[in-house]
Motif scaffolding. Structure first.
Motif, PDB file in Angstrom:
ATOM      1  N   ILE A  19       0.840  -1.203   0.000  1.00  0.00           N
ATOM      2  CA  ILE A  19       0.000   0.000   0.000  1.00  0.00           C
ATOM      3  C   ILE A  19       0.879   1.258   0.000  1.00  0.00           C
ATOM      4  O   ILE A  19       0.607   2.215  -0.733  1.00  0.00           O
ATOM      5  CB  ILE A  19      -0.947  -0.004   1.226  1.00  0.00           C
ATOM      6  CG1 ILE A  19      -1.815  -1.272   1.222  1.00  0.00           C
ATOM      7  CG2 ILE A  19      -1.780   1.259   1.273  1.00  0.00           C
ATOM      8  CD1 ILE A  19      -2.782  -1.416   0.076  1.00  0.00           C
ATOM      9  N   ARG A 150       1.429 -14.113   2.505  1.00  0.00           N
ATOM     10  CA  ARG A 150       2.892 -14.308   2.481  1.00  0.00           C
ATOM     11  C   ARG A 150       3.250 -15.579   1.713  1.00  0.00           C
ATOM     12  O   ARG A 150       4.254 -15.638   1.021  1.00  0.00           O
ATOM     13  CB  ARG A 150       3.419 -14.324   3.921  1.00  0.00           C
ATOM     14  CG  ARG A 150       4.905 -14.211   4.133  1.00  0.00           C
ATOM     15  CD  ARG A 150       5.627 -13.174   3.324  1.00  0.00           C
ATOM     16  NE  ARG A 150       5.227 -11.809   3.303  1.00  0.00           N
ATOM     17  CZ  ARG A 150       5.620 -10.849   4.132  1.00  0.00           C
ATOM     18  NH1 ARG A 150       6.433 -11.111   5.101  1.00  0.00           N
ATOM     19  NH2 ARG A 150       5.225  -9.600   3.973  1.00  0.00           N
ATOM     20  N   THR A 200      -9.571  -5.319  -0.805  1.00  0.00           N
ATOM     21  CA  THR A 200      -8.628  -5.393  -1.928  1.00  0.00           C
ATOM     22  C   THR A 200      -7.552  -4.316  -1.746  1.00  0.00           C
ATOM     23  O   THR A 200      -7.733  -3.358  -0.974  1.00  0.00           O
ATOM     24  CB  THR A 200      -9.342  -5.136  -3.280  1.00  0.00           C
ATOM     25  OG1 THR A 200      -9.817  -3.787  -3.285  1.00  0.00           O
ATOM     26  CG2 THR A 200     -10.483  -6.110  -3.510  1.00  0.00           C
ATOM     27  N   ILE A 201      -6.483  -4.500  -2.490  1.00  0.00           N
ATOM     28  CA  ILE A 201      -5.385  -3.522  -2.456  1.00  0.00           C
ATOM     29  C   ILE A 201      -5.918  -2.156  -2.892  1.00  0.00           C
ATOM     30  O   ILE A 201      -5.571  -1.121  -2.305  1.00  0.00           O
ATOM     31  CB  ILE A 201      -4.247  -4.005  -3.384  1.00  0.00           C
ATOM     32  CG1 ILE A 201      -3.606  -5.258  -2.781  1.00  0.00           C
ATOM     33  CG2 ILE A 201      -3.211  -2.913  -3.612  1.00  0.00           C
ATOM     34  CD1 ILE A 201      -2.602  -5.948  -3.683  1.00  0.00           C
TER      35      ILE A 201
HETATM   36  N1  LIG Z   1      -5.953  -5.413   0.898  1.00  0.00           N
HETATM   37  C1  LIG Z   1      -4.647  -5.644   0.786  1.00  0.00           C
HETATM   38  N2  LIG Z   1      -3.776  -4.726   1.217  1.00  0.00           N
HETATM   39  C2  LIG Z   1      -2.450  -4.961   1.119  1.00  0.00           C
HETATM   40  N3  LIG Z   1      -1.901  -6.076   0.617  1.00  0.00           N
HETATM   41  C3  LIG Z   1      -2.714  -7.029   0.178  1.00  0.00           C
HETATM   42  C4  LIG Z   1      -4.127  -6.853   0.231  1.00  0.00           C
HETATM   43  N4  LIG Z   1      -4.686  -7.944  -0.268  1.00  0.00           N
HETATM   44  C5  LIG Z   1      -3.683  -8.753  -0.637  1.00  0.00           C
HETATM   45  N5  LIG Z   1      -2.478  -8.209  -0.377  1.00  0.00           N
HETATM   46  C6  LIG Z   1      -1.185  -8.864  -0.628  1.00  0.00           C
HETATM   47  O1  LIG Z   1      -0.609  -9.107   0.647  1.00  0.00           O
HETATM   48  C7  LIG Z   1       0.819  -9.009   0.593  1.00  0.00           C
HETATM   49  C8  LIG Z   1       1.217  -7.995   1.646  1.00  0.00           C
HETATM   50  O2  LIG Z   1       2.595  -7.992   1.770  1.00  0.00           O
HETATM   51  P1  LIG Z   1       3.426  -6.709   2.155  1.00  0.00           P
HETATM   52  O3  LIG Z   1       2.915  -5.506   1.457  1.00  0.00           O
HETATM   53  O4  LIG Z   1       4.876  -7.076   1.989  1.00  0.00           O
HETATM   54  O5  LIG Z   1       3.086  -6.555   3.722  1.00  0.00           O
HETATM   55  P2  LIG Z   1       3.958  -5.886   4.862  1.00  0.00           P
HETATM   56  O6  LIG Z   1       4.762  -4.787   4.244  1.00  0.00           O
HETATM   57  O7  LIG Z   1       2.931  -5.390   5.840  1.00  0.00           O
HETATM   58  O8  LIG Z   1       4.802  -6.971   5.415  1.00  0.00           O
HETATM   59  C9  LIG Z   1       1.170  -8.598  -0.829  1.00  0.00           C
HETATM   60  O9  LIG Z   1       1.511  -9.734  -1.576  1.00  0.00           O
HETATM   61  C10 LIG Z   1      -0.139  -8.022  -1.364  1.00  0.00           C
HETATM   62  O10 LIG Z   1      -0.263  -8.195  -2.763  1.00  0.00           O
END
Ligand SMILES: Nc1ncnc2c1ncn2[C@@H]1O[C@H](COP(=O)(O)OP(=O)(O)O)[C@@H](O)[C@H]1O
Ligand SMILES: Nc1ccn([C@@H]2O[C@H](COP(=O)(O)OP(=O)(O)O)[C@@H](O)[C@H]2O)c(=O)n1
Length: 217
Positions: A19, A150, A200-201
């Motif tokens: 995000i 993950r 969703t993202i």
């Molecule tokens: N609503 C959402 N918001 C953020 N990430 C999401 C969402 N749905 C699915 N994802 C997926 O989850 C994963 C989140 O990983 P990441 O961004 O590395 O998390 P963090 O930085 O908190 O460890 C990514 O692969 C992303 O595509």
């Protein structure tokens, strides 16, 4: 206000980096993933066969490049992809609990935010690194969903794992990060909590862009 800093904190795999990268790109801001910086020091620590961390830091130089999100250059070598491997993940919370390591990186991170215009994600950004950030978000998601996300990340990167093991590892790492002595992971008083479970993202990105627009108005 024409320039703001945005702090995004939360537990492992809540979606912070994904995000933060999108928000930074939409607002033409600089994206900084501080977890990658702790991972870089952990990699150096493992490669040097677990030396004294204070001594290790004197020989460490970390540079961040804004390419494809963020690339991490450790002593002139691009280590970005290596930082996500299991040995680094398993040891990073230990290295990140060290006072000298935290001093070293918080100082570097604060220099990056001096001129504002930064979206920074991590564990202590809203509480310690940029306590005066104009917008603070505390991002969470259920441990089941985080482990599943993950697992998909790891499959795409060719890193071996299982959802059950990831669930246990993530819960363990969260516990270490939330209970360490120095700047443990916690929601800043003025942070807005966003639960990304089932979202969703695009939905989460939009929500934060709306909050940022209010601050920029
Ligand atoms: N609503 C959402 N918001 C953020 N990430 C999401 C969402 N749905 C699915 N994802 C997926 O989850 C994963 C989140 O990983 P990441 O961004 O590395 O998390 P963090 O930085 O908190 O460890 C990514 O692969 C992303 O595509
Ligand atoms: N600001 C930060 C960022 C990360 N960290 C540490 O670095 C580890 C890795 O962070 P990360 O954001 O890369 O982890 P993931 O959530 O992407 O798995 C965390 O588990 C913390 O131990 C920290 O202590 N402070």
């Amino acid at each position: 206000m024409n320039k703001i800093n945005i702090a995004i904190d939360g537990p492992a795999a809540a979606g912070k980096s994904t995000i933060a990268k999108r928000v930074a790109s939409a607002l033409d801001m600089v994206y900084v993933d501080t977890g990658a910086m702790y991972r870089a020091i952990t990699l150096a620590y493992l490669e040097a066969d677990r030396p004294d961390l204070n001594e290790l830091l004197s020989g460490i130089h970390i540079r961040l490049l804004a390419e494809n999100g963020q690339r991490v250059i450790l002593n002139e070598k691009d280590v970005t992809d290596r930082l996500r491997e299991n040995d680094v993940t398993e040891n990073v919370s230990f290295v990140a609990s060290d006072p000298a390591v935290r001093r070293f990186l918080v100082n570097l991170q604060q220099q990056l935010t001096e001129d504002k215009g930064v979206v920074m994600d991590g564990r202590d950004i809203g509480t310690t690194v940029i306590p005066d950030a104009e917008l603070k978000v505390y991002m969470i998601a259920s441990v089941d969903e985080r482990a599943m996300r993950r697992q998909l990340d790891n499959e795409a990167r060719g890193i071996e794992s299982s959802v059950e093991q990831l669930k246990a590892d993530i819960a363990h790492r969260d516990h270490l990060d939330m209970t360490r002595d120095i700047s443990p992971l916690t929601k800043a008083e003025d942070a807005i909590e966003i639960d990304t479970t089932g979202q969703t993202i695009e939905e989460v990105t939009e929500e934060i862009l709306k909050l940022a627009a209010e601050k920029l108005a």
